[in-house]
Design an enzyme around this catalytic site. Structure first.
Site, short mmCIF file in Angstrom:
data_model
loop_
_atom_site.label_atom_id
_atom_site.label_comp_id
_atom_site.label_asym_id
_atom_site.label_seq_id
_atom_site.Cartn_x
_atom_site.Cartn_y
_atom_site.Cartn_z
N ASP A 11 0.88 -1.16 0.00
CA ASP A 11 0.00 0.00 0.00
C ASP A 11 0.92 1.22 0.00
O ASP A 11 1.42 1.62 1.05
CB ASP A 11 -0.90 -0.01 1.24
CG ASP A 11 -1.85 1.17 1.28
OD1 ASP A 11 -2.28 1.63 0.20
OD2 ASP A 11 -2.15 1.65 2.40
N GLU A 72 -1.13 -1.21 -4.76
CA GLU A 72 -2.35 -0.44 -4.97
C GLU A 72 -2.15 0.52 -6.14
O GLU A 72 -1.15 1.22 -6.21
CB GLU A 72 -2.72 0.36 -3.72
CG GLU A 72 -4.03 1.11 -3.88
CD GLU A 72 -4.48 1.79 -2.61
OE1 GLU A 72 -5.09 1.12 -1.76
OE2 GLU A 72 -4.17 2.98 -2.46
N ASP A 145 -2.78 1.09 6.94
CA ASP A 145 -1.89 0.87 5.79
C ASP A 145 -1.42 -0.58 5.74
O ASP A 145 -1.29 -1.18 4.67
CB ASP A 145 -0.66 1.79 5.86
CG ASP A 145 -1.05 3.23 6.08
OD1 ASP A 145 -1.38 3.90 5.09
OD2 ASP A 145 -1.03 3.67 7.25
#
Length: 187
Positions: A11, A72, A145
């Site tokens: 992430d 991501e 996260d």
């Protein structure tokens, strides 16, 4: 665990970059290998911050030898500085995957949320709760996260499993919802 796919989920972010490694078996069951956050100081120059993120990801790559990296996908946000930092950290993650000879994929936040919760607009707590359930964790992965990195890894493994290697295993309700949503977007 030879029959499992080991996925590193990332992430991306400049201040907090979530990293999570999971092993996902052919029956779609999963286990936690590693979770953490690579942090860089906001007052450092951008090149130092990116070097810090790169060093942290390299440690995880070296320690856990994933088969694939899932990152991501950067999307438009209202804050241009946040988008730029996320894009830069994402680029570092994808570059490191290539340097290690690993395939890499990107997934949108809504794709990940749909895969994990069955709902593409799920909130952070819903994602954390489902990640904890899937991985049979006693507590929610923190911070968000880190949970997002694990969710990315799970999403990638499940997507790959449904598209590339039929497992014959039953899909969870969240996996069914995600597969249905994916089919609709291809029309």
């Amino acid at each position: 665990m030879a029959s499992a796919l080991r996925v590193l989920g990332i992430d991306p972010g400049l201040t907090r970059c979530g990293v999570g490694v999971v092993d996902v078996r052919r029956d779609r069951s999963a286990s936690l290998v590693h979770v953490g956050v690579v942090r860089s100081a906001p007052d450092e120059p951008i090149e130092r911050r990116l070097a810090t993120i790169a060093a942290g990801i390299r440690v995880v790559l070296g320690a856990h030898s994933p088969d694939v990296v899932a990152v991501e996908r950067v999307f438009a946000q209202h804050n241009r500085n946040t988008v730029m930092g996320t894009a830069q950290a994402s680029g570092i993650a994808l570059l490191l995957a290539a340097e290690h000879g690993l395939p890499a994929a990107t997934h949108t936040p809504s794709e990940v949320k749909a895969a994990i919760t069955g709902y593409g607009s799920a909130d952070k707590l819903q994602v954390q709760t489902m990640v904890a359930r899937v991985l049979r964790l006693d507590t929610l992965p923190q911070p968000a996260d880190a949970a997002d990195a694990l969710a990315l890894a799970l999403c990638h493994a499940w997507r790959r499993g449904s598209a590339a290697t039929p497992t014959g295993g039953a899909l969870t309700p969240a996996q069914r919802a995600w597969a249905d949503a994916e089919r609709l977007t291809r029309r």
